[in-house]
Design a protein around this motif. Structure first.
Motif, PDB file in Angstrom:
ATOM      1  N   MET A 104       0.857  -1.170   0.000  1.00 26.66           N
ATOM      2  CA  MET A 104       0.000   0.000   0.000  1.00 26.66           C
ATOM      3  C   MET A 104       0.904   1.234   0.000  1.00 26.66           C
ATOM      4  SD  MET A 104      -2.925   1.210   2.737  1.00 26.66           S
ATOM      5  CE  MET A 104      -3.928  -0.210   2.491  1.00 26.66           C
ATOM      6  N   HIS A 105       0.536   2.194  -0.799  1.00 23.63           N
ATOM      7  CA  HIS A 105       1.306   3.424  -0.900  1.00 23.63           C
ATOM      8  C   HIS A 105       1.267   4.164   0.433  1.00 23.63           C
ATOM      9  CE1 HIS A 105       2.723   7.235  -2.498  1.00 23.63           C
ATOM     10  NE2 HIS A 105       3.151   6.549  -3.547  1.00 23.63           N
ATOM     11  N   SER A 106       2.373   4.763   0.833  1.00 26.22           N
ATOM     12  CA  SER A 106       2.469   5.389   2.152  1.00 26.22           C
ATOM     13  C   SER A 106       1.500   6.559   2.309  1.00 26.22           C
ATOM     14  CB  SER A 106       3.896   5.840   2.425  1.00 26.22           C
ATOM     15  OG  SER A 106       4.277   6.809   1.460  1.00 26.22           O
ATOM     16  N   ASN A 107       1.254   7.313   1.255  1.00 28.65           N
ATOM     17  CA  ASN A 107       0.322   8.440   1.358  1.00 28.65           C
ATOM     18  C   ASN A 107      -1.101   7.945   1.587  1.00 28.65           C
ATOM     19  OD1 ASN A 107       2.331  10.308   1.008  1.00 28.65           O
ATOM     20  ND2 ASN A 107       2.026  10.468  -1.199  1.00 28.65           N
ATOM     21  N   ILE A 108      -1.473   6.853   0.941  1.00 30.07           N
ATOM     22  CA  ILE A 108      -2.804   6.282   1.136  1.00 30.07           C
ATOM     23  C   ILE A 108      -2.936   5.770   2.567  1.00 30.07           C
ATOM     24  CG2 ILE A 108      -4.374   4.437   0.442  1.00 30.07           C
ATOM     25  CD1 ILE A 108      -3.198   4.702  -2.388  1.00 30.07           C
ATOM     26  N   HIS A 109      -1.889   5.120   3.053  1.00 29.80           N
ATOM     27  CA  HIS A 109      -1.897   4.619   4.424  1.00 29.80           C
ATOM     28  C   HIS A 109      -2.077   5.770   5.410  1.00 29.80           C
ATOM     29  CE1 HIS A 109      -0.991   2.036   7.799  1.00 29.80           C
ATOM     30  NE2 HIS A 109      -0.110   2.929   8.215  1.00 29.80           N
ATOM     31  N   LEU A 110      -1.366   6.859   5.206  1.00 27.63           N
ATOM     32  CA  LEU A 110      -1.477   8.023   6.080  1.00 27.63           C
ATOM     33  C   LEU A 110      -2.880   8.627   6.007  1.00 27.63           C
ATOM     34  CD1 LEU A 110      -0.032   9.943   8.019  1.00 27.63           C
ATOM     35  CD2 LEU A 110       0.668  11.288   6.037  1.00 27.63           C
ATOM     36  N   LEU A 111      -3.444   8.720   4.815  1.00 30.14           N
ATOM     37  CA  LEU A 111      -4.792   9.258   4.650  1.00 30.14           C
ATOM     38  C   LEU A 111      -5.815   8.386   5.381  1.00 30.14           C
ATOM     39  CD1 LEU A 111      -6.673  11.308   3.270  1.00 30.14           C
ATOM     40  CD2 LEU A 111      -6.799   9.741   1.339  1.00 30.14           C
ATOM     41  N   LEU A 112      -5.698   7.067   5.255  1.00 33.34           N
ATOM     42  CA  LEU A 112      -6.601   6.163   5.962  1.00 33.34           C
ATOM     43  C   LEU A 112      -6.439   6.274   7.473  1.00 33.34           C
ATOM     44  CD1 LEU A 112      -6.382   2.977   3.714  1.00 33.34           C
ATOM     45  CD2 LEU A 112      -8.302   4.569   3.932  1.00 33.34           C
ATOM     46  N   HIS A 113      -5.214   6.464   7.922  1.00 35.47           N
ATOM     47  CA  HIS A 113      -4.959   6.633   9.349  1.00 35.47           C
ATOM     48  C   HIS A 113      -5.665   7.884   9.879  1.00 35.47           C
ATOM     49  CE1 HIS A 113      -2.899   6.840  13.173  1.00 35.47           C
ATOM     50  NE2 HIS A 113      -2.499   8.071  12.876  1.00 35.47           N
ATOM     51  N   HIS A 114      -5.543   8.992   9.162  1.00 34.55           N
ATOM     52  CA  HIS A 114      -6.186  10.238   9.592  1.00 34.55           C
ATOM     53  C   HIS A 114      -7.708  10.104   9.574  1.00 34.55           C
ATOM     54  CE1 HIS A 114      -2.685  12.697  10.152  1.00 34.55           C
ATOM     55  NE2 HIS A 114      -2.228  12.401   8.943  1.00 34.55           N
ATOM     56  N   GLN A 115      -8.232   9.411   8.575  1.00 35.35           N
ATOM     57  CA  GLN A 115      -9.680   9.217   8.495  1.00 35.35           C
ATOM     58  C   GLN A 115     -10.171   8.377   9.673  1.00 35.35           C
ATOM     59  OE1 GLN A 115     -10.968   7.287   4.906  1.00 35.35           O
ATOM     60  NE2 GLN A 115     -13.123   7.434   5.428  1.00 35.35           N
ATOM     61  N   ARG A 116      -9.465   7.311  10.007  1.00 36.73           N
ATOM     62  CA  ARG A 116      -9.855   6.464  11.130  1.00 36.73           C
ATOM     63  C   ARG A 116      -9.740   7.220  12.449  1.00 36.73           C
ATOM     64  NH1 ARG A 116     -13.054   2.909  13.200  1.00 36.73           N
ATOM     65  NH2 ARG A 116     -12.071   1.499  14.669  1.00 36.73           N
ATOM     66  N   ALA A 117      -8.712   8.025  12.597  1.00 41.16           N
ATOM     67  CA  ALA A 117      -8.545   8.819  13.813  1.00 41.16           C
ATOM     68  C   ALA A 117      -9.698   9.808  13.968  1.00 41.16           C
ATOM     69  CB  ALA A 117      -7.208   9.553  13.782  1.00 41.16           C
ATOM     70  N   ALA A 118     -10.143  10.393  12.871  1.00 41.37           N
ATOM     71  CA  ALA A 118     -11.270  11.326  12.925  1.00 41.37           C
ATOM     72  C   ALA A 118     -12.557  10.595  13.311  1.00 41.37           C
ATOM     73  CB  ALA A 118     -11.437  12.021  11.579  1.00 41.37           C
ATOM     74  N   GLU A 119     -12.748   9.382  12.786  1.00 36.24           N
ATOM     75  CA  GLU A 119     -13.933   8.585  13.141  1.00 36.24           C
ATOM     76  C   GLU A 119     -13.930   8.242  14.630  1.00 36.24           C
ATOM     77  OE1 GLU A 119     -13.921   5.159  10.640  1.00 36.24           O
ATOM     78  OE2 GLU A 119     -14.398   6.293   8.840  1.00 36.24           O
ATOM     79  N   LEU A 120     -12.782   7.839  15.144  1.00 33.44           N
ATOM     80  CA  LEU A 120     -12.686   7.492  16.566  1.00 33.44           C
ATOM     81  C   LEU A 120     -12.914   8.717  17.451  1.00 33.44           C
ATOM     82  CD1 LEU A 120      -9.683   5.003  16.531  1.00 33.44           C
ATOM     83  CD2 LEU A 120     -12.099   4.477  16.860  1.00 33.44           C
ATOM     84  N   ALA A 121     -12.405   9.858  17.035  1.00 38.69           N
ATOM     85  CA  ALA A 121     -12.626  11.079  17.809  1.00 38.69           C
ATOM     86  C   ALA A 121     -14.106  11.443  17.829  1.00 38.69           C
ATOM     87  CB  ALA A 121     -11.801  12.220  17.218  1.00 38.69           C
ATOM     88  N   ALA A 122     -14.795  11.250  16.705  1.00 33.55           N
ATOM     89  CA  ALA A 122     -16.227  11.543  16.646  1.00 33.55           C
ATOM     90  C   ALA A 122     -17.002  10.602  17.560  1.00 33.55           C
ATOM     91  CB  ALA A 122     -16.728  11.427  15.214  1.00 33.55           C
ATOM     92  N   ARG A 123     -16.624   9.330  17.577  1.00 28.89           N
ATOM     93  CA  ARG A 123     -17.287   8.368  18.463  1.00 28.89           C
ATOM     94  C   ARG A 123     -17.059   8.717  19.927  1.00 28.89           C
ATOM     95  NH1 ARG A 123     -16.338   2.252  16.244  1.00 28.89           N
ATOM     96  NH2 ARG A 123     -17.397   2.501  14.253  1.00 28.89           N
ATOM     97  N   THR A 124     -15.854   9.150  20.239  1.00 27.82           N
ATOM     98  CA  THR A 124     -15.528   9.501  21.615  1.00 27.82           C
ATOM     99  C   THR A 124     -16.354  10.691  22.081  1.00 27.82           C
ATOM    100  OG1 THR A 124     -13.282   8.702  21.304  1.00 27.82           O
ATOM    101  CG2 THR A 124     -13.653  10.145  23.166  1.00 27.82           C
ATOM    102  N   SER A 125     -16.477  11.688  21.234  1.00 21.39           N
ATOM    103  CA  SER A 125     -17.266  12.858  21.626  1.00 21.39           C
ATOM    104  C   SER A 125     -18.742  12.503  21.747  1.00 21.39           C
ATOM    105  CB  SER A 125     -17.069  14.001  20.632  1.00 21.39           C
ATOM    106  OG  SER A 125     -17.539  13.626  19.356  1.00 21.39           O
ATOM    107  N   ALA A 126     -19.229  11.575  20.900  1.00 19.13           N
ATOM    108  CA  ALA A 126     -20.625  11.136  20.994  1.00 19.13           C
ATOM    109  C   ALA A 126     -20.847  10.350  22.283  1.00 19.13           C
ATOM    110  CB  ALA A 126     -20.992  10.302  19.782  1.00 19.13           C
ATOM    111  N   ALA A 127     -19.874   9.533  22.675  1.00 16.65           N
ATOM    112  CA  ALA A 127     -20.007   8.747  23.911  1.00 16.65           C
ATOM    113  C   ALA A 127     -19.961   9.653  25.137  1.00 16.65           C
ATOM    114  CB  ALA A 127     -18.893   7.699  23.990  1.00 16.65           C
TER     115      ALA A 127
END
Length: 60
Positions: free
Chosen positions: A1-24
């Motif tokens: 997997m290309h490193s830029n794609i990996h980084l983009l997916l990492h940031h997207q997942r981190a944003a999803e987890l942050a949204a879940r945390t604030s909802a909880a």
């Protein structure tokens, strides 16, 4: 997997987890404790299920 794609997916997942945390955090305290207890029981059940089967004693 290309490193830029990996980084983009990492940031997207981190944003999803942050949204879940604030909802909880917005949940009522009583509901929040119930959710924590539920996940604790799930974790305990999984740990019990993962234990290796007991070996039978061998007679010499």
């Amino acid at each position: 997997m290309h490193s830029n794609i990996h980084l983009l997916l990492h940031h997207q997942r981190a944003a999803e987890l942050a949204a879940r945390t604030s909802a909880a955090a917005a949940l009522p305290r009583k509901h929040h404790l119930r959710v924590q207890l539920g996940w604790l029981l799930v974790e305990l059940g999984l740990r019990l299920a993962e234990q290796a089967p007991r070996r039978q004693a061998r007679l010499a």
